[in-house]
Design a protein around this motif. Structure first.
Motif, PDB file in Angstrom:
ATOM      1  N   TRP A  84      -1.884   5.161  -8.508  1.00  0.00           N
ATOM      2  CA  TRP A  84      -3.440   5.137  -8.307  1.00  0.00           C
ATOM      3  C   TRP A  84      -3.654   5.428  -6.925  1.00  0.00           C
ATOM      4  CZ3 TRP A  84      -6.336   0.268  -6.387  1.00  0.00           C
ATOM      5  CH2 TRP A  84      -7.559   0.207  -6.542  1.00  0.00           C
ATOM      6  N   LEU A  85      -3.038   5.074  -5.935  1.00  0.00           N
ATOM      7  CA  LEU A  85      -3.583   5.584  -4.571  1.00  0.00           C
ATOM      8  C   LEU A  85      -2.941   6.898  -4.334  1.00  0.00           C
ATOM      9  CD1 LEU A  85      -1.806   2.534  -2.509  1.00  0.00           C
ATOM     10  CD2 LEU A  85      -4.224   2.861  -2.882  1.00  0.00           C
ATOM     11  N   ALA A  92      -0.304  10.419   0.273  1.00  0.00           N
ATOM     12  CA  ALA A  92       0.900  11.146   0.197  1.00  0.00           C
ATOM     13  C   ALA A  92       2.135  10.037  -0.677  1.00  0.00           C
ATOM     14  CB  ALA A  92       1.409  11.669   1.497  1.00  0.00           C
ATOM     15  N   TRP A  93       2.989  10.683  -1.191  1.00  0.00           N
ATOM     16  CA  TRP A  93       4.061   9.588  -1.817  1.00  0.00           C
ATOM     17  C   TRP A  93       4.586   8.986  -0.845  1.00  0.00           C
ATOM     18  CZ3 TRP A  93       8.970  12.585  -4.293  1.00  0.00           C
ATOM     19  CH2 TRP A  93       9.491  13.216  -3.265  1.00  0.00           C
ATOM     20  N   ASP A  94       4.966   9.403   0.566  1.00  0.00           N
ATOM     21  CA  ASP A  94       5.590   8.410   1.475  1.00  0.00           C
ATOM     22  C   ASP A  94       4.558   7.582   2.135  1.00  0.00           C
ATOM     23  OD1 ASP A  94       4.488  11.214   2.609  1.00  0.00           O
ATOM     24  OD2 ASP A  94       4.720   9.852   4.446  1.00  0.00           O
ATOM     25  N   GLU A  95       3.626   7.456   1.677  1.00  0.00           N
ATOM     26  CA  GLU A  95       2.525   6.221   2.247  1.00  0.00           C
ATOM     27  C   GLU A  95       2.233   5.230   1.481  1.00  0.00           C
ATOM     28  OE1 GLU A  95      -0.325   9.535   5.030  1.00  0.00           O
ATOM     29  OE2 GLU A  95      -0.673   9.052   2.859  1.00  0.00           O
ATOM     30  N   VAL A  96       2.598   5.139   0.206  1.00  0.00           N
ATOM     31  CA  VAL A  96       2.214   4.226  -0.760  1.00  0.00           C
ATOM     32  C   VAL A  96       2.894   3.084  -1.053  1.00  0.00           C
ATOM     33  CG1 VAL A  96       0.895   5.886  -2.041  1.00  0.00           C
ATOM     34  CG2 VAL A  96       3.246   5.464  -2.818  1.00  0.00           C
ATOM     35  N   HIS A  97       4.047   2.879  -0.746  1.00  0.00           N
ATOM     36  CA  HIS A  97       4.849   1.739  -0.840  1.00  0.00           C
ATOM     37  C   HIS A  97       4.370   0.430  -0.170  1.00  0.00           C
ATOM     38  CE1 HIS A  97       8.427  -0.613  -1.710  1.00  0.00           C
ATOM     39  NE2 HIS A  97       8.742  -0.931  -0.628  1.00  0.00           N
ATOM     40  N   ASP A  98       4.287   0.685   1.204  1.00  0.00           N
ATOM     41  CA  ASP A  98       3.667  -0.596   1.781  1.00  0.00           C
ATOM     42  C   ASP A  98       2.133  -1.228   1.377  1.00  0.00           C
ATOM     43  OD1 ASP A  98       6.110  -0.588   3.285  1.00  0.00           O
ATOM     44  OD2 ASP A  98       5.251   0.459   5.166  1.00  0.00           O
ATOM     45  N   GLU A  99       1.400  -0.260   1.207  1.00  0.00           N
ATOM     46  CA  GLU A  99       0.143  -0.605   0.506  1.00  0.00           C
ATOM     47  C   GLU A  99       0.267  -1.313  -0.629  1.00  0.00           C
ATOM     48  OE1 GLU A  99      -2.803  -0.317   2.100  1.00  0.00           O
ATOM     49  OE2 GLU A  99      -2.631   1.534   3.255  1.00  0.00           O
ATOM     50  N   ALA A 100       1.311  -0.942  -1.544  1.00  0.00           N
ATOM     51  CA  ALA A 100       1.503  -1.296  -2.844  1.00  0.00           C
ATOM     52  C   ALA A 100       2.049  -2.529  -2.637  1.00  0.00           C
ATOM     53  CB  ALA A 100       2.191  -0.445  -3.910  1.00  0.00           C
ATOM     54  N   GLU A 101       2.921  -3.068  -1.770  1.00  0.00           N
ATOM     55  CA  GLU A 101       3.525  -4.194  -1.619  1.00  0.00           C
ATOM     56  C   GLU A 101       2.603  -5.211  -1.241  1.00  0.00           C
ATOM     57  OE1 GLU A 101       6.814  -5.599  -1.038  1.00  0.00           O
ATOM     58  OE2 GLU A 101       7.359  -3.875  -2.309  1.00  0.00           O
ATOM     59  N   VAL A 102       1.294  -4.861  -0.579  1.00  0.00           N
ATOM     60  CA  VAL A 102       0.370  -5.881  -0.264  1.00  0.00           C
ATOM     61  C   VAL A 102      -0.393  -6.129  -1.495  1.00  0.00           C
ATOM     62  CG1 VAL A 102      -1.814  -6.286   1.162  1.00  0.00           C
ATOM     63  CG2 VAL A 102       0.237  -5.393   2.155  1.00  0.00           C
ATOM     64  N   LEU A 103      -0.962  -4.888  -2.124  1.00  0.00           N
ATOM     65  CA  LEU A 103      -2.014  -4.979  -3.355  1.00  0.00           C
ATOM     66  C   LEU A 103      -1.405  -5.618  -4.580  1.00  0.00           C
ATOM     67  CD1 LEU A 103      -3.782  -1.636  -2.746  1.00  0.00           C
ATOM     68  CD2 LEU A 103      -4.702  -3.655  -2.379  1.00  0.00           C
ATOM     69  N   GLU A 104       0.039  -5.535  -4.493  1.00  0.00           N
ATOM     70  CA  GLU A 104       0.550  -6.095  -6.190  1.00  0.00           C
ATOM     71  C   GLU A 104       0.362  -7.655  -6.218  1.00  0.00           C
ATOM     72  OE1 GLU A 104       5.303  -6.770  -5.042  1.00  0.00           O
ATOM     73  OE2 GLU A 104       4.555  -4.644  -5.443  1.00  0.00           O
ATOM     74  N   HIS A 105       0.155  -8.545  -5.004  1.00  0.00           N
ATOM     75  CA  HIS A 105      -0.096  -9.707  -4.961  1.00  0.00           C
ATOM     76  C   HIS A 105      -1.517 -10.056  -5.296  1.00  0.00           C
ATOM     77  CE1 HIS A 105       4.229 -10.315  -4.592  1.00  0.00           C
ATOM     78  NE2 HIS A 105       4.455  -9.587  -3.399  1.00  0.00           N
ATOM     79  N   THR A 106      -2.254  -9.183  -5.267  1.00  0.00           N
ATOM     80  CA  THR A 106      -3.663  -9.470  -5.028  1.00  0.00           C
ATOM     81  C   THR A 106      -4.743  -9.115  -6.106  1.00  0.00           C
ATOM     82  OG1 THR A 106      -4.324  -7.534  -3.498  1.00  0.00           O
ATOM     83  CG2 THR A 106      -3.430  -9.573  -2.464  1.00  0.00           C
ATOM     84  N   ILE A 107      -4.598  -7.929  -6.453  1.00  0.00           N
ATOM     85  CA  ILE A 107      -5.432  -7.549  -7.631  1.00  0.00           C
ATOM     86  C   ILE A 107      -5.278  -8.293  -8.800  1.00  0.00           C
ATOM     87  CG2 ILE A 107      -5.300  -5.291  -6.675  1.00  0.00           C
ATOM     88  CD1 ILE A 107      -3.810  -4.323  -9.361  1.00  0.00           C
ATOM     89  N   SER A 108      -6.187  -8.380  -9.578  1.00  0.00           N
ATOM     90  CA  SER A 108      -6.312  -9.236 -10.924  1.00  0.00           C
ATOM     91  C   SER A 108      -5.698  -8.460 -12.054  1.00  0.00           C
ATOM     92  CB  SER A 108      -7.833  -9.429 -11.331  1.00  0.00           C
ATOM     93  OG  SER A 108      -8.558  -8.163 -11.586  1.00  0.00           O
ATOM     94  N   ASP A 109      -5.332  -9.307 -13.114  1.00  0.00           N
ATOM     95  CA  ASP A 109      -4.858  -8.447 -14.456  1.00  0.00           C
ATOM     96  C   ASP A 109      -5.936  -7.589 -15.140  1.00  0.00           C
ATOM     97  OD1 ASP A 109      -2.288  -9.625 -14.094  1.00  0.00           O
ATOM     98  OD2 ASP A 109      -2.819 -11.156 -15.327  1.00  0.00           O
TER      99      ASP A 109
END
Length: 212
Positions: A84-85, A92-109
């Motif tokens: 999505w990002l 860029a593909w080298d920028e998304v991992h850390d963002e996803a680490e945070v968001l995976e615990h916060t967005i709803s199903d």
């Protein structure tokens, strides 16, 4: 214990054996998580008590069916967010991992479902990792690590490890990213899409997987 901590352990165990067959031991898991072995051993005992992992003293750790289902649910969230990002926000593909680490615990199903639908239910993330389905199922072609490919082997790039953002940027600059056809011409040298031979950083051959 926090659900996010459990999820991080299960996700790490799943990741470790996703693209290679070496077993996960407590010491290996401690290294992957950057934690003391004693702390990891105690946590593994708790996960085993919950029926999420199987483990015997000094032996490898494996996910149970319940552990696998929970791990793939978290990984599905992470990889959909990465996709999505990249697609919607020009990350860029080298920028998304850390963002996803945070968001995976916060967005709803509910939001995750909307993201999945908007993206057209993608099967792979920007690095080529399979996005598990809601039932935990994954699709993956037979693969070979570039470092273990024979000279002359030609295959499509299935996956590039996202562990090292600098390496991702270097490989992208040299045209070696997911979907391109690569021929192994030497220990750290390849042809991309039939072009001239290019040299790769030493770490690259252990970070790129090709179709077998």
């Amino acid at each position: 214990m926090p659900a996010s901590t459990v999820d991080d352990y299960l996700k790490t165990i799943y990741h470790y054996t996703e693209w290679q067959s070496d077993p996960v031991t407590p010491s290996v898991l401690a290294g992957e998580l950057g934690l003391a072995p004693s702390s990891v051993t105690e946590m593994v005992k708790k996960l085993a008590a919950q029926g999420l992992v199987s483990h015997r003293p000094y032996g490898p750790i494996s996910l149970t069916d319940a552990g696998t289902l929970r791990a793939t649910a978290v990984i599905r969230r992470h990889r959909l967010i990465e996709t999505w990002l990249v697609r919607e926000f020009d990350y860029a593909w080298d920028e998304v991992h850390d963002e996803a680490e945070v968001l995976e615990h916060t967005i709803s199903d509910r939001l995750l479902g909307r993201i999945d639908a908007r993206l057209g239910h993608p099967r792979f993330d920007p690095h080529g990792d399979a996005i598990p389905g809601p039932d935990g199922s994954v699709e993956r072609e037979p693969f070979v690590l570039l470092a273990e490919a024979t000279i002359g082997h030609t295959g499509r790039v299935l996956r590039v490890s996202d562990r090292d953002p600098a390496l991702l940027r270097t490989l992208e600059e040299r045209g070696l990213d997911v979907g391109h056809t690569v021929t192994a011409t030497g220990r750290d040298a390849v042809q991309v899409d039939g072009g001239p031979t290019i040299d790769l950083p030493p770490a690259a051959s252990r970070a790129v997987w090709l179709t077998a």
